[in-house]
Motif scaffolding. Sequence first.
Motif, PDB file in Angstrom:
ATOM      1  N   VAL A 178       0.952  -1.237  -0.306  1.00 56.59           N
ATOM      2  CA  VAL A 178      -0.053   0.138   0.106  1.00 56.59           C
ATOM      3  C   VAL A 178       0.818   1.266   0.144  1.00 56.59           C
ATOM      4  CG1 VAL A 178      -1.946   1.740   1.095  1.00 56.59           C
ATOM      5  CG2 VAL A 178      -1.889  -1.376   1.064  1.00 56.59           C
ATOM      6  N   CYS A 179       0.777   2.326  -1.049  1.00 53.88           N
ATOM      7  CA  CYS A 179       1.276   3.498  -1.333  1.00 53.88           C
ATOM      8  C   CYS A 179       1.139   4.721   0.353  1.00 53.88           C
ATOM      9  CB  CYS A 179       0.716   3.672  -1.494  1.00 53.88           C
ATOM     10  SG  CYS A 179       1.018   3.731  -3.566  1.00 53.88           S
ATOM     11  N   LYS A 180       2.568   4.989   0.903  1.00 54.43           N
ATOM     12  CA  LYS A 180       2.441   5.466   1.860  1.00 54.43           C
ATOM     13  C   LYS A 180       2.344   6.994   1.387  1.00 54.43           C
ATOM     14  CE  LYS A 180       5.440   4.813   5.178  1.00 54.43           C
ATOM     15  NZ  LYS A 180       6.975   4.568   5.743  1.00 54.43           N
ATOM     16  N   SER A 181       2.725   7.189   0.616  1.00 62.97           N
ATOM     17  CA  SER A 181       2.669   8.713  -0.450  1.00 62.97           C
ATOM     18  C   SER A 181       2.508   8.668  -1.279  1.00 62.97           C
ATOM     19  CB  SER A 181       4.667   8.911  -0.669  1.00 62.97           C
ATOM     20  OG  SER A 181       4.815   9.169   1.048  1.00 62.97           O
ATOM     21  N   GLU A 182       2.118   9.401  -1.736  1.00 60.37           N
ATOM     22  CA  GLU A 182       1.467   9.627  -3.595  1.00 60.37           C
ATOM     23  C   GLU A 182       2.660   9.432  -4.490  1.00 60.37           C
ATOM     24  OE1 GLU A 182      -0.530  13.334  -5.033  1.00 60.37           O
ATOM     25  OE2 GLU A 182       0.836  13.649  -5.920  1.00 60.37           O
ATOM     26  N   ARG A 243      17.268  12.048 -10.785  1.00 59.47           N
ATOM     27  CA  ARG A 243      18.863  12.247 -10.445  1.00 59.47           C
ATOM     28  C   ARG A 243      18.327  14.203 -10.144  1.00 59.47           C
ATOM     29  NH1 ARG A 243      18.470   8.174  -9.825  1.00 59.47           N
ATOM     30  NH2 ARG A 243      19.798   6.330 -10.536  1.00 59.47           N
ATOM     31  N   LYS A 244      17.751  15.067 -11.376  1.00 58.98           N
ATOM     32  CA  LYS A 244      18.392  16.309 -11.261  1.00 58.98           C
ATOM     33  C   LYS A 244      16.784  17.354 -10.635  1.00 58.98           C
ATOM     34  CE  LYS A 244      16.902  16.625 -16.463  1.00 58.98           C
ATOM     35  NZ  LYS A 244      17.656  17.318 -17.526  1.00 58.98           N
ATOM     36  N   THR A 245      15.622  16.237 -10.078  1.00 56.15           N
ATOM     37  CA  THR A 245      14.271  17.400  -9.867  1.00 56.15           C
ATOM     38  C   THR A 245      14.520  17.308  -8.770  1.00 56.15           C
ATOM     39  OG1 THR A 245      12.609  17.653 -10.249  1.00 56.15           O
ATOM     40  CG2 THR A 245      13.499  15.244 -10.104  1.00 56.15           C
ATOM     41  N   GLN A 246      13.702  17.895  -7.824  1.00 47.14           N
ATOM     42  CA  GLN A 246      13.494  17.724  -6.570  1.00 47.14           C
ATOM     43  C   GLN A 246      12.654  16.666  -6.473  1.00 47.14           C
ATOM     44  OE1 GLN A 246      11.869  22.058  -5.513  1.00 47.14           O
ATOM     45  NE2 GLN A 246      14.012  22.747  -4.990  1.00 47.14           N
ATOM     46  N   GLU A 247      12.118  16.497  -4.606  1.00 41.39           N
ATOM     47  CA  GLU A 247      11.310  14.997  -4.321  1.00 41.39           C
ATOM     48  C   GLU A 247      10.684  15.240  -4.653  1.00 41.39           C
ATOM     49  OE1 GLU A 247      10.346  11.955  -1.174  1.00 41.39           O
ATOM     50  OE2 GLU A 247      11.741  13.188  -0.901  1.00 41.39           O
ATOM     51  N   LEU A 295      11.826   4.384  -2.162  1.00 45.81           N
ATOM     52  CA  LEU A 295      11.429   3.522  -2.012  1.00 45.81           C
ATOM     53  C   LEU A 295      10.646   2.997  -0.570  1.00 45.81           C
ATOM     54  CD1 LEU A 295      11.881   4.029  -4.630  1.00 45.81           C
ATOM     55  CD2 LEU A 295      12.221   1.290  -5.068  1.00 45.81           C
ATOM     56  N   SER A 296      11.794   2.606   0.404  1.00 44.11           N
ATOM     57  CA  SER A 296      11.169   2.644   1.504  1.00 44.11           C
ATOM     58  C   SER A 296      10.652   3.007   2.250  1.00 44.11           C
ATOM     59  CB  SER A 296      12.605   2.308   2.277  1.00 44.11           C
ATOM     60  OG  SER A 296      13.749   1.822   1.646  1.00 44.11           O
ATOM     61  N   SER A 297      10.274   5.136   1.559  1.00 45.15           N
ATOM     62  CA  SER A 297       9.298   5.410   2.487  1.00 45.15           C
ATOM     63  C   SER A 297       8.308   5.354   1.729  1.00 45.15           C
ATOM     64  CB  SER A 297       9.829   6.601   2.361  1.00 45.15           C
ATOM     65  OG  SER A 297      10.055   7.043   1.164  1.00 45.15           O
ATOM     66  N   LEU A 298       7.768   4.801   0.381  1.00 43.97           N
ATOM     67  CA  LEU A 298       6.646   4.996  -0.465  1.00 43.97           C
ATOM     68  C   LEU A 298       6.026   4.133   0.018  1.00 43.97           C
ATOM     69  CD1 LEU A 298       8.645   6.200  -3.631  1.00 43.97           C
ATOM     70  CD2 LEU A 298       7.269   7.914  -2.354  1.00 43.97           C
ATOM     71  N   PHE A 299       6.159   2.539   0.926  1.00 51.66           N
ATOM     72  CA  PHE A 299       5.156   1.672   1.258  1.00 51.66           C
ATOM     73  C   PHE A 299       5.481   1.507   2.272  1.00 51.66           C
ATOM     74  CE2 PHE A 299       6.372   1.966  -3.422  1.00 51.66           C
ATOM     75  CZ  PHE A 299       5.113   1.941  -4.259  1.00 51.66           C
ATOM     76  N   LYS A 300       4.171   0.211   2.517  1.00 52.78           N
ATOM     77  CA  LYS A 300       4.167  -0.270   3.531  1.00 52.78           C
ATOM     78  C   LYS A 300       3.751  -2.098   2.436  1.00 52.78           C
ATOM     79  CE  LYS A 300       0.803   1.976   5.052  1.00 52.78           C
ATOM     80  NZ  LYS A 300      -0.436   3.254   5.803  1.00 52.78           N
ATOM     81  N   LEU A 301       3.721  -2.636   3.796  1.00 54.67           N
ATOM     82  CA  LEU A 301       3.489  -4.251   2.849  1.00 54.67           C
ATOM     83  C   LEU A 301       3.139  -5.772   4.004  1.00 54.67           C
ATOM     84  CD1 LEU A 301       7.221  -6.173   1.527  1.00 54.67           C
ATOM     85  CD2 LEU A 301       6.771  -3.691   3.021  1.00 54.67           C
ATOM     86  N   ILE A 358      -4.709  -9.922  10.539  1.00 58.30           N
ATOM     87  CA  ILE A 358      -4.083 -11.404   9.924  1.00 58.30           C
ATOM     88  C   ILE A 358      -2.600 -11.295   9.375  1.00 58.30           C
ATOM     89  CG2 ILE A 358      -3.607 -13.793   9.277  1.00 58.30           C
ATOM     90  CD1 ILE A 358      -7.180 -13.736   9.152  1.00 58.30           C
ATOM     91  N   PHE A 359      -2.791 -10.106   9.096  1.00 55.46           N
ATOM     92  CA  PHE A 359      -1.604  -9.164   7.813  1.00 55.46           C
ATOM     93  C   PHE A 359      -1.607  -8.062   8.292  1.00 55.46           C
ATOM     94  CE2 PHE A 359      -2.875 -12.944   5.265  1.00 55.46           C
ATOM     95  CZ  PHE A 359      -1.803 -14.190   5.651  1.00 55.46           C
ATOM     96  N   PRO A 360      -1.318  -7.633   8.945  1.00 56.16           N
ATOM     97  CA  PRO A 360      -0.838  -5.954   9.099  1.00 56.16           C
ATOM     98  C   PRO A 360       0.677  -5.375   8.410  1.00 56.16           C
ATOM     99  CG  PRO A 360       0.316  -7.496  11.016  1.00 56.16           C
ATOM    100  CD  PRO A 360      -0.154  -8.200  10.287  1.00 56.16           C
ATOM    101  N   LEU A 361       0.256  -4.180   7.714  1.00 55.65           N
ATOM    102  CA  LEU A 361       1.292  -3.490   7.479  1.00 55.65           C
ATOM    103  C   LEU A 361       1.893  -2.905   7.704  1.00 55.65           C
ATOM    104  CD1 LEU A 361      -1.667  -1.594   5.249  1.00 55.65           C
ATOM    105  CD2 LEU A 361      -0.448  -3.473   3.567  1.00 55.65           C
ATOM    106  N   GLN A 362       3.550  -3.596   7.053  1.00 57.19           N
ATOM    107  CA  GLN A 362       4.680  -2.719   7.861  1.00 57.19           C
ATOM    108  C   GLN A 362       5.484  -1.635   6.990  1.00 57.19           C
ATOM    109  OE1 GLN A 362       6.224  -6.843  10.145  1.00 57.19           O
ATOM    110  NE2 GLN A 362       5.399  -7.393   8.424  1.00 57.19           N
ATOM    111  N   SER A 363       6.286  -0.529   7.775  1.00 63.72           N
ATOM    112  CA  SER A 363       7.311  -0.407   6.863  1.00 63.72           C
ATOM    113  C   SER A 363       8.083  -0.788   7.261  1.00 63.72           C
ATOM    114  CB  SER A 363       7.014   0.963   7.973  1.00 63.72           C
ATOM    115  OG  SER A 363       5.937   1.493   8.250  1.00 63.72           O
ATOM    116  N   MET A 364       9.052  -0.508   5.170  1.00 64.18           N
ATOM    117  CA  MET A 364      10.714  -0.834   5.158  1.00 64.18           C
ATOM    118  C   MET A 364      11.138   0.002   6.248  1.00 64.18           C
ATOM    119  SD  MET A 364      10.767  -2.925   3.121  1.00 64.18           S
ATOM    120  CE  MET A 364      12.253  -3.403   2.718  1.00 64.18           C
TER     121      MET A 364
END
Length: 364
Positions: A178-182, A243-247, A295-301, A358-364
């Motif tokens: 699931v996306c944590k961020s847009e 590489r050359k742009t802001q987040e 990528l770690s900040s983008l998803f929970k799984l 049963i399957f909690p979402l977890q952060s990287m």
Amino acid sequence: MLTREFYDKAVELVPVNPSKDKEFRFHFYNTLDSYYKLVSDNKKDLDLDNNKIQELKDIINKIKGIIRNQYNGLHSTAFTSLNNLLGIDDKNDVVSRLIIKTISTNSKSFYRMRKIENRKNVPYKEMFHIPFDKRGIISTQRYSFPGYPCLYLGESIYACWEELGRPLMGESMVSRFVCKSELRLVDLRTPTYTDWNDNFDKYLFFFPIIIACSFKVNSEHDSFKPEHIIPQLIMEIIIKHNRKTQEDKYVHGVYYSSVNKNEDFKFANEKLYNIAIPVIKPLPSKRNDKYCEVLSSLFKLTSPTCEEFENGKSPLLPIYVKDMTLCFGNNYSAIDEKERYDYSTYGLIEERLKNEDIFPLQSM
């Protein structure tokens, strides 16, 4: 305006199954020419003037030239040509021909499947992108190249299963994401009639790019897959842009329709949607970091599971089926697309994975 007849004929061109007795580049050229002819033959109904027809012809000729340059070993020339064609400028934003799809936080579930021989106590982090310390095992894929980690997710478990070549479900671990961020993604999916109608000019000129990314691979065991030329160049352009742009202006990856479309299952087209997201920071700040911090900040799984495990807990059968004869009898085609998928193994496992008790979402 978009006519239904034109739309149906256009989307019939994809996915493309290239002939084994013809060199890929010629089949590639012929398919783009077929699209050009379809547009030209319908220009009156589509209300297109000669300038727009010429613009489409120029776009198609440039795409052909990109393939020729790649075959000639001129990768940087091919890259620059596609970059210019898509309209990535130097002002750190995406303009012109690209169609961007934004996926909002917590709005969708995605899935990742892996074939894992030893399925006992598989940690959820094993379901993320291939870690940096294992770059050596990363081979070429449609939207990624050797040695560069990329996270591939399906919008359904079925999409994952098809993309992996239909492995045994009981031996395939799957997690929900699931996306944590847009997310901002280049939208390379086969457009729906409504989407194309609402963005007629945009898709008219972008559809050749979608075609170029929709060729089935003829020889899976070959190191060089010409069917991946345009998709991989698009991903390289995205990587350079980030590489050359802001987040806040990142383009995270691509959103695409699987080329494994078939008539074996009667599922809705969106069950074959996938996303591919390359690592954005491939050089970790700490030596022992294994995963991209962006990528770690983008998803929970979730922790992974498989059909074997879930059937062992309790049979994978829906609690209530309005008419079992529709599911298992001769009237299977009478059931609607959503229910048909919900009653499938893929849909039932998805339903289990959505139970966060049963399957909690977890952060990287």
